[in-house]
Enzyme design. Structure first.
Site, PDB file in Angstrom:
ATOM      1  CG  ASP A  32      -2.511   0.853   1.016  1.00  0.00           C
ATOM      2  OD1 ASP A  32      -1.697   2.261   0.768  1.00  0.00           O
ATOM      3  OD2 ASP A  32      -3.249   0.750   1.678  1.00  0.00           O
ATOM      4  CG  ASN A  88     -12.716  -1.148   4.072  1.00  0.00           C
ATOM      5  OD1 ASN A  88     -13.087  -2.051   5.311  1.00  0.00           O
ATOM      6  ND2 ASN A  88     -11.621  -0.316   4.203  1.00  0.00           N
ATOM      7  CD  GLN A  95     -15.156  -0.364  -2.531  1.00  0.00           C
ATOM      8  OE1 GLN A  95     -16.475  -0.194  -1.693  1.00  0.00           O
ATOM      9  NE2 GLN A  95     -14.494  -0.873  -2.823  1.00  0.00           N
ATOM     10  CG  HIS A 101      -8.614  -2.895  -2.543  1.00  0.00           C
ATOM     11  ND1 HIS A 101      -9.876  -2.032  -3.006  1.00  0.00           N
ATOM     12  CD2 HIS A 101      -8.310  -2.884  -1.186  1.00  0.00           C
ATOM     13  CE1 HIS A 101      -9.952  -1.692  -1.761  1.00  0.00           C
ATOM     14  NE2 HIS A 101      -9.081  -1.016  -1.127  1.00  0.00           N
ATOM     15  CG  HIS A 103      -6.629  -2.908   3.301  1.00  0.00           C
ATOM     16  ND1 HIS A 103      -5.952  -2.028   3.055  1.00  0.00           N
ATOM     17  CD2 HIS A 103      -7.813  -2.674   3.118  1.00  0.00           C
ATOM     18  CE1 HIS A 103      -6.840  -1.168   2.196  1.00  0.00           C
ATOM     19  NE2 HIS A 103      -7.544  -0.706   1.759  1.00  0.00           N
TER      20      HIS A 103
END
Length: 139
Positions: A32, A88, A95, A101, A103
């Site tokens: 990230d 999310n 989100q 996606h 995390h």
């Protein structure tokens, strides 16, 4: 399938540089760029889908297996003290990029973002809980 306006689709296509830690025919896993902790990574399906409501169930199962495999590997390599796996759906749920996606967030004692998932608990009566249970029970 790709969304030309999606930043994650552009990363997957190589149009935007990323630090890739894993890639196969279904997923690209990147660090990230705004990490919550050392090693914070994102599992990105290569086919665009906005959220959990749109992702193919078989692909979702593969994503969950990959999350487990990476969490185990990253925990060993990073010597973290815990691990969050988050996903999310919708702006109100946090989100910010509307490409499904997951995390992967290694957690460490004494880390800066120790309250990353701290929320206040809501109170419901037993009757309210029974009603909620009945309403959402999978039949």
């Amino acid at each position: 399938m790709r969304d030309e306006n999606c930043i994650f689709c552009k990363i997957i296509a190589g149009e935007i540089p990323s630090r890739t830690i894993f890639e196969n025919e279904d997923f690209k896993v990147i660090l990230d760029v705004n990490p919550a902790s050392k090693g914070h990574a994102l599992i990105l399906p290569k086919n665009h889908c906005a959220n959990i409501y749109e992702i193919d169930e078989d692909l979702l199962a593969k994503a969950a297996k990959l999350a487990k495999k990476l969490a185990e590997h990253m925990s060993g390599q990073l010597k973290c003290d815990g691990f969050n796996i988050l996903q999310n759906n919708g702006e109100v749920a946090g989100q910010t990029v509307f490409h499904f996606h997951i995390h992967l967030i290694p957690r460490y004692h004494g880390m800066k973002n120790k309250d990353l998932l701290n929320w206040t608990h809501e109170e419901f009566t037993a009757e309210e809980q029974d009603q909620i249970c009945e309403k959402i029970k999978l039949k």
